[in-house]
Design a protein around this motif. Structure first.
Motif, mmCIF file in Angstrom:
data_model
loop_
_atom_site.group_PDB
_atom_site.id
_atom_site.type_symbol
_atom_site.label_atom_id
_atom_site.label_comp_id
_atom_site.label_asym_id
_atom_site.label_seq_id
_atom_site.Cartn_x
_atom_site.Cartn_y
_atom_site.Cartn_z
ATOM 1 N N ARG A 6 0.390 -1.225 -0.474
ATOM 2 C CA ARG A 6 -0.169 -0.269 -0.277
ATOM 3 C C ARG A 6 0.823 1.274 0.442
ATOM 4 N NH1 ARG A 6 -3.397 -0.507 5.540
ATOM 5 N NH2 ARG A 6 -4.111 1.080 4.942
ATOM 6 N N ALA A 7 0.288 1.684 -0.405
ATOM 7 C CA ALA A 7 1.494 3.455 -0.615
ATOM 8 C C ALA A 7 0.509 5.033 0.105
ATOM 9 C CB ALA A 7 1.400 3.978 -2.270
ATOM 10 N N ASP A 8 0.165 4.673 0.667
ATOM 11 C CA ASP A 8 -0.824 5.804 1.821
ATOM 12 C C ASP A 8 -0.450 6.369 3.163
ATOM 13 O OD1 ASP A 8 -1.277 3.838 3.824
ATOM 14 O OD2 ASP A 8 -3.673 3.335 2.694
ATOM 15 N N THR A 9 -0.667 6.165 3.874
ATOM 16 C CA THR A 9 0.045 6.818 4.904
ATOM 17 C C THR A 9 0.429 5.876 6.224
ATOM 18 O OG1 THR A 9 -2.482 8.313 5.441
ATOM 19 C CG2 THR A 9 -0.972 7.989 7.731
ATOM 20 N N ASP A 10 -0.381 3.963 5.377
ATOM 21 C CA ASP A 10 0.594 3.576 6.438
ATOM 22 C C ASP A 10 1.080 2.557 5.478
ATOM 23 O OD1 ASP A 10 -0.984 3.986 8.626
ATOM 24 O OD2 ASP A 10 -3.074 3.278 7.909
ATOM 25 N N ALA A 11 1.673 3.084 4.487
ATOM 26 C CA ALA A 11 2.697 2.367 3.111
ATOM 27 C C ALA A 11 3.708 1.332 3.734
ATOM 28 C CB ALA A 11 3.799 3.345 2.521
ATOM 29 N N THR A 12 3.310 -0.283 3.216
ATOM 30 C CA THR A 12 4.041 -0.878 3.588
ATOM 31 C C THR A 12 3.896 -1.865 1.795
ATOM 32 O OG1 THR A 12 1.981 -1.208 5.283
ATOM 33 C CG2 THR A 12 3.721 -3.437 4.250
ATOM 34 N N LEU A 13 5.189 -2.920 1.798
ATOM 35 C CA LEU A 13 5.943 -3.351 0.671
ATOM 36 C C LEU A 13 4.775 -4.882 0.714
ATOM 37 C CD1 LEU A 13 9.681 -2.707 0.680
ATOM 38 C CD2 LEU A 13 7.683 -1.501 -0.516
ATOM 39 N N GLY A 14 4.280 -4.779 -0.678
ATOM 40 C CA GLY A 14 3.716 -6.341 -0.711
ATOM 41 C C GLY A 14 4.335 -7.541 -0.806
ATOM 42 N N THR A 15 4.192 -8.002 -0.431
ATOM 43 C CA THR A 15 5.469 -10.006 0.025
ATOM 44 C C THR A 15 4.996 -11.075 -1.404
ATOM 45 O OG1 THR A 15 4.731 -9.840 1.951
ATOM 46 C CG2 THR A 15 5.124 -11.548 1.574
ATOM 47 N N VAL A 16 5.452 -11.428 -1.561
ATOM 48 C CA VAL A 16 5.811 -12.318 -2.892
ATOM 49 C C VAL A 16 4.854 -13.480 -2.076
ATOM 50 C CG1 VAL A 16 7.383 -13.350 -4.488
ATOM 51 C CG2 VAL A 16 7.799 -11.420 -4.157
ATOM 52 N N VAL A 17 3.552 -14.171 -2.877
ATOM 53 C CA VAL A 17 3.006 -15.127 -2.905
ATOM 54 C C VAL A 17 3.539 -16.557 -3.441
ATOM 55 C CG1 VAL A 17 1.370 -14.122 -2.152
ATOM 56 C CG2 VAL A 17 1.619 -14.086 -4.514
ATOM 57 N N GLY A 18 4.185 -16.538 -4.062
ATOM 58 C CA GLY A 18 4.886 -17.458 -4.986
ATOM 59 C C GLY A 18 5.519 -17.471 -6.012
ATOM 60 N N PRO A 19 6.014 -18.564 -7.364
ATOM 61 C CA PRO A 19 6.833 -17.891 -7.792
ATOM 62 C C PRO A 19 6.071 -17.635 -9.359
ATOM 63 C CG PRO A 19 6.088 -20.253 -8.647
ATOM 64 C CD PRO A 19 5.600 -20.028 -7.004
ATOM 65 N N ALA A 20 6.878 -16.892 -10.791
ATOM 66 C CA ALA A 20 6.038 -16.437 -11.111
ATOM 67 C C ALA A 20 5.888 -17.057 -12.302
ATOM 68 C CB ALA A 20 7.232 -15.135 -12.906
#
Length: 550
Positions: A489-503
């Protein structure tokens, strides 16, 4: 909005003349491509896969109707009839002839626009909240600060050749709509207990190969000290930033290497040497710039967006208002978000005809003003609620009435391998496939807020790291595959996403995202958004969906 004075205009006109001479010399063979490259990049001209691409600056995302008409003219005369609005609140043209570039810049200069510092290792276009000046939750219009920074940073002699490109974003509201935590410097306006305006300053954010959430370096910098403090940050970065490795040249790498406390100490020491000098920001200068952003004359009105939804005679109109119109600080008005994400439309693209229409509608309904958002949409910021039916009818007839702002089909996507020489995979076809899969707007509104971001390479121009669902295109032995992350998320509580599996392949990516939506609907609490469900339960249920579909 800000109007160029004689100094601004002279600078832009001189730059056009200089670049015209440089292009003439390049076409005559007097400059090699290696000699010409830094000159064209400082004027926003890239050499892409098929043609030159020109990136035009739209400072803090604000456009007048006449400026939009010139952008339409450029699309029609010099390109293939369209332009692409970007996450930097700029516009790009992807099919430019080198010989035409000086004429384009000359046309832009007639309405106070240019392409200066839209590329190169310099301070790029300063971005801001697209609802600036009209949002009810802001402390002050952040465009005032953004314009001060534009004037300070343009052709700054000390910071025109930094270790790497440098990006600044400003928000004036409690809700961060400018993604300040993923910029090299992020500024949040706030008011001290004594009423003085100042800034929380964040530093070292950024995405790309090494995604980092920015850190607060100072909780409050008084307004008069803003430029001297930023100058101190840039000096420390310019002195110590890596120049031997392009992948380690951003300020986020330096902040991480030193640690925020050591970096802060160095900035504070440098600040002490410049704080009392010529960079102190006088009140009269701020007032003069602020006068350009004085609220326009709104008509007396009453009512709310909720009232407009209830009064809508057409269910389709009500659905559009619910999705695309936000509350305005003035009673009787709304902030209209115009989607550039119609089914099968490349995200962020607008045709010349659509741009001309938007200019006309801005004059008719929005006091002549238009905004560009980091989500690759447009905003008409001053619309009377009574005018919503007529505005919607005009937008809908032109393919601009999709009621999907903030929903799953409001996809952010870079141009990808269709245009970009850096990309590993195509972004646009995948975005279009997802838009078709989620074309049912009733279903999309049932799913609710869900941001999908698709980048064609690790440079992350579509900010995939901070998408609720992020998709990264990768090349595996010549095959285009897509890696999926959740929870960004890029808002006030910005957080980086987590990879869920291979491409996975593009086809499987579409099916996976549909499966993630079904998983979310099955486990969400009443009223809970997708991002809140992921925060509550983690990625485990979605990984089960991923592996079940393998």
């Amino acid at each position: 909005m800000y109007q160029y004075d004689t100094h601004d205009q002279a600078l832009v006109d001189q730059r056009v003349a200089q670049f015209r001479d440089q292009v003439d010399r390049r076409l005559a063979g007097e400059l090699t491509e290696d000699q010409f490259k830094p000159l064209r990049l400082m004027n926003g001209l890239y050499l892409q896969l098929h043609a030159y691409m020109l990136r035009v600056a739209i400072p803090y995302g604000t456009l007048s109707a006449p400026q939009m008409r010139v952008l339409a003219h450029i699309a029609r005369r010099y390109d293939r009839g369209y332009g692409h609005f970007t996450t930097r609140q700029n516009i790009q043209y992807n099919w430019i002839r080198l010989a035409d570039a000086p004429d384009i810049l000359a046309d832009l200069a007639t309405v106070g626009m240019h392409a200066i510092q839209t590329s190169g290792n310099c301070i790029r276009n300063v971005t801001a909240d697209p609802w600036a000046g009209v949002a009810a939750d802001e402390v002050e219009d952040p465009r005032i600060t953004a314009e001060i920074l534009r004037q300070w940073s343009t052709l700054h002699p000390e910071f025109s050749f930094l270790p790497r490109k440098f990006k600044i974003a400003v928000t004036g509201a409690a809700s961060d709509r400018a993604a300040i935590k993923v910029h090299d410097i992020g500024l949040r306006l706030h008011r001290a207990e004594d009423g003085a305006i100042g800034y929380e300053v964040l530093v070292g954010g950024g995405l790309g190969r090494t995604p980092v959430i920015g850190k607060t370096i100072r909780a409050f910098v008084p307004r008069q000290d803003l430029l001297s403090y930023l100058e101190a940050i840039l000096r420390v970065y310019n002195l110590h930033g890596r120049r031997d490795n392009i992948y380690k040249a951003r300020i986020k790498i330096l902040v991480d290497a030193l640690g925020i406390d050591v970096f802060r100490q160095q900035v504070e020491a440098e600040w002490a040497t410049v704080r009392e000098g010529a960079l102190a920001l006088p009140d009269d200068v701020v007032a003069a710039i602020a006068a350009h952003f004085a609220p326009p004359a709104h008509e007396a009105g009453a009512g709310s967006v909720a009232d407009a939804i209830e009064a809508a005679p057409d269910p389709a109109l009500a659905r559009w208002i619910r999705a695309n119109v936000a509350p305005h600080k003035v009673p009787g008005y709304g902030i209209v978000n115009v989607s550039l994400k119609a089914t099968d439309q490349p995200p962020g693209d607008a045709t010349a005809s659509q741009m001309d229409l938007l200019a006309d509608l801005a004059d008719r309904f929005s006091l002549g003003e238009i905004r560009v958002t980091r989500e690759q949409n447009l905003v008409l910021p001053h619309v009377r609620l009574a005018d919503l039916p007529a505005l919607w009818a005009a937008l809908d007839a032109a393919g601009l009435g999709t009621p999907n702002i903030g929903l799953i089909s409001d996809i952010i996507a870079c141009p990808g391998l269709d245009y970009c020489a850096l990309a590993n995979a195509r972004s646009i076809p995948l975005a279009q496939a997802l838009t078709r899969r989620f074309a049912d707007m009733d279903r999309a509104q049932e799913v609710g807020e869900l941001h999908v971001n698709i980048s064609g390479c690790i440079n992350a121009c579509a900010h995939h790291h901070v998408g609720h669902i992020g998709i990264l295109g990768v090349d595996r032995r010549g095959e285009e595959l897509y890696q999926v992350t959740l929870g960004g998320r890029a808002d006030t509580d910005a957080t980086l996403g987590t990879v869920v599996g291979p491409a996975v392949s593009a086809e499987r990516a579409v099916d996976l995202i549909a499966g993630f939506v079904e998983t979310y609907l099955a486990i969400r609490h009443p009223g809970e958004r997708f991002i809140d469900t992921v925060a509550r339960v983690g990625t485990a249920p979605f990984k089960e969906t991923f592996h079940a579909a393998a």
